[in-house]
Design a protein around this motif. Structure first.
Motif, PDB file in Angstrom:
ATOM      1  N   UNK A 119       7.682  19.048  39.628  1.00  0.00           N
ATOM      2  CA  UNK A 119       7.283  18.629  38.282  1.00  0.00           C
ATOM      3  C   UNK A 119       6.045  17.738  38.316  1.00  0.00           C
ATOM      4  N   UNK A 120       5.940  16.894  39.358  1.00  0.00           N
ATOM      5  CA  UNK A 120       4.738  16.053  39.465  1.00  0.00           C
ATOM      6  C   UNK A 120       3.513  16.932  39.687  1.00  0.00           C
ATOM      7  N   UNK A 121       3.657  17.977  40.490  1.00  0.00           N
ATOM      8  CA  UNK A 121       2.540  18.891  40.720  1.00  0.00           C
ATOM      9  C   UNK A 121       2.119  19.564  39.414  1.00  0.00           C
ATOM     10  N   UNK A 145      14.675  29.045  32.719  1.00  0.00           N
ATOM     11  CA  UNK A 145      15.576  29.044  33.877  1.00  0.00           C
ATOM     12  C   UNK A 145      16.413  27.765  33.895  1.00  0.00           C
ATOM     13  N   UNK A 146      15.762  26.643  33.630  1.00  0.00           N
ATOM     14  CA  UNK A 146      16.475  25.373  33.598  1.00  0.00           C
ATOM     15  C   UNK A 146      17.538  25.352  32.520  1.00  0.00           C
ATOM     16  N   UNK A 147      17.241  25.960  31.390  1.00  0.00           N
ATOM     17  CA  UNK A 147      18.201  26.008  30.286  1.00  0.00           C
ATOM     18  C   UNK A 147      19.453  26.780  30.685  1.00  0.00           C
ATOM     19  N   UNK A 192      18.939  17.611  33.388  1.00  0.00           N
ATOM     20  CA  UNK A 192      18.450  17.366  32.025  1.00  0.00           C
ATOM     21  C   UNK A 192      17.175  16.530  32.044  1.00  0.00           C
ATOM     22  N   UNK A 193      17.121  15.548  32.936  1.00  0.00           N
ATOM     23  CA  UNK A 193      15.929  14.692  33.034  1.00  0.00           C
ATOM     24  C   UNK A 193      14.709  15.499  33.471  1.00  0.00           C
ATOM     25  N   UNK A 194      14.900  16.405  34.418  1.00  0.00           N
ATOM     26  CA  UNK A 194      13.775  17.211  34.890  1.00  0.00           C
ATOM     27  C   UNK A 194      13.329  18.222  33.824  1.00  0.00           C
ATOM     28  N   UNK A 195      14.282  18.779  33.098  1.00  0.00           N
ATOM     29  CA  UNK A 195      13.925  19.700  32.008  1.00  0.00           C
ATOM     30  C   UNK A 195      13.154  18.951  30.924  1.00  0.00           C
ATOM     31  N   UNK A 253      17.016  20.766  21.431  1.00  0.00           N
ATOM     32  CA  UNK A 253      18.350  20.738  20.829  1.00  0.00           C
ATOM     33  C   UNK A 253      19.434  20.846  21.900  1.00  0.00           C
ATOM     34  N   UNK A 254      19.189  21.696  22.896  1.00  0.00           N
ATOM     35  CA  UNK A 254      20.155  21.831  23.989  1.00  0.00           C
ATOM     36  C   UNK A 254      20.283  20.523  24.763  1.00  0.00           C
ATOM     37  N   UNK A 255      19.151  19.878  25.012  1.00  0.00           N
ATOM     38  CA  UNK A 255      19.183  18.612  25.741  1.00  0.00           C
ATOM     39  C   UNK A 255      19.950  17.532  24.974  1.00  0.00           C
ATOM     40  N   UNK A 256      19.750  17.506  23.670  1.00  0.00           N
ATOM     41  CA  UNK A 256      20.473  16.529  22.842  1.00  0.00           C
ATOM     42  C   UNK A 256      21.981  16.785  22.909  1.00  0.00           C
ATOM     43  N   UNK A 257      22.352  18.067  22.895  1.00  0.00           N
ATOM     44  CA  UNK A 257      23.773  18.433  22.968  1.00  0.00           C
ATOM     45  C   UNK A 257      24.362  18.011  24.315  1.00  0.00           C
TER      46      UNK A 257
END
Length: 266
Positions: free
Chosen positions: A154-156, A191-193, A234-237, A256-260
């Motif tokens: 993610x940093x890249x 993919x993360x989802x 979730x943090x990385x997404x 919305x998925x992250x909030x759930x």
């Protein structure tokens, strides 16, 4: 009112030279700063090349240590290149960038892009989900190492996003690169989802097991590991979604998925 006598005299000339000298010194310092940064980039690249040669001959724990160092230094190089591009862009904005600097910046930008692509490819090979069921402590350690690599990926990508803004300021063409970056980040978000949904299913199943057998210590430990796994994912997404938003991509569905998920694991 006091007057300046003989403005062409030695005192006046000395003061003028001092002022001019101070101005030239500041400009030279700025130029040296950019030159020094470019020299650091060249030295870092040379160090990485040597490290790659050692890595090719290494094995066992030595290879693991060298590989970890290589990945760290590759990201540090990308950070240096980003700093160089930012400074070159600022100089161009101020009208202080020479044609030579702009050509050099173009070379740094191109080399950085190739380096980041290669680094992401190497890092992806390190992100492997365990195939077998591990004891909770070992599973936690395995996932911790995996998320360290995901953090580096993610940093890249964050560097990739930021460098495009500097490239625009330098007058470089970025349309195709932006489209490619958007596509890669959308794929990662999708993919993360899916993985997040699967991980939440595991958490739900483990919670049901703990409710049915409250005294099962191993199941409780697995639930803790799974919950931590979901939080890290979730943090990385969330970082991916921030990058997509900066590229003007609609992320409402994923948000919305992250909030759930956040509501379910707190």
């Amino acid at each position: 009112m006091p007057t300046i006598r003989n403005p062409s005299g030695p005192v006046f000339l000395l003061a003028l030279l001092c002022l001019l000298g101070a101005g030239l010194s500041a400009q030279a310092q700025e130029a040296r700063s950019l030159d020094e940064l470019f020299s650091e980039i060249e030295r870092e690249q040379a160090d990485i090349d040597k490290l790659e040669q050692r890595l090719a001959k290494a094995s066992g724990i030595t290879r693991l240590a060298l590989d970890s160092r290589r990945l760290r230094e590759r990201l540090e190089l990308a950070e240096m290149q980003l700093e160089y591009l930012g400074q070159a862009a600022a100089d161009k904005e101020a009208g202080n960038a020479s044609e030579e600097i702009l050509q050099q910046a173009t070379g740094v930008f191109e080399a950085q892009g190739k380096g980041i692509d290669a680094t992401i490819e190497i890092l992806r090979k390190h992100v492997v989900l365990p195939e077998e069921k591990l004891p909770p402590a070992e599973e936690a350690a395995t996932y911790n190492r995996m998320f360290q690599r995901i953090d580096q990926i993610n940093r890249a990508y964050e560097i990739s996003v930021n460098r495009l803004d500097f490239a625009d300021q330098l007058g470089l063409e970025t349309t195709a690169l932006r489209d490619k970056l958007k596509s890669s980040l959308i794929d990662r978000a999708e993919t993360g989802s899916i993985l997040l949904e699967l991980a939440m299913s595991d958490v739900a199943a483990l919670r049901a097991s703990v409710k049915a057998v409250p005294d099962d210590a191993e199941t409780k430990a697995r639930l803790n590991v799974a919950t931590s796994h979901v939080s890290s994912m979730a943090a990385q997404i969330a970082r991916i979604l921030e990058m997509l938003k900066s590229l003007d991509v609609d992320t409402n569905e994923y948000q919305n998925q992250l909030l759930l998920v956040t509501g379910q694991i707190t």
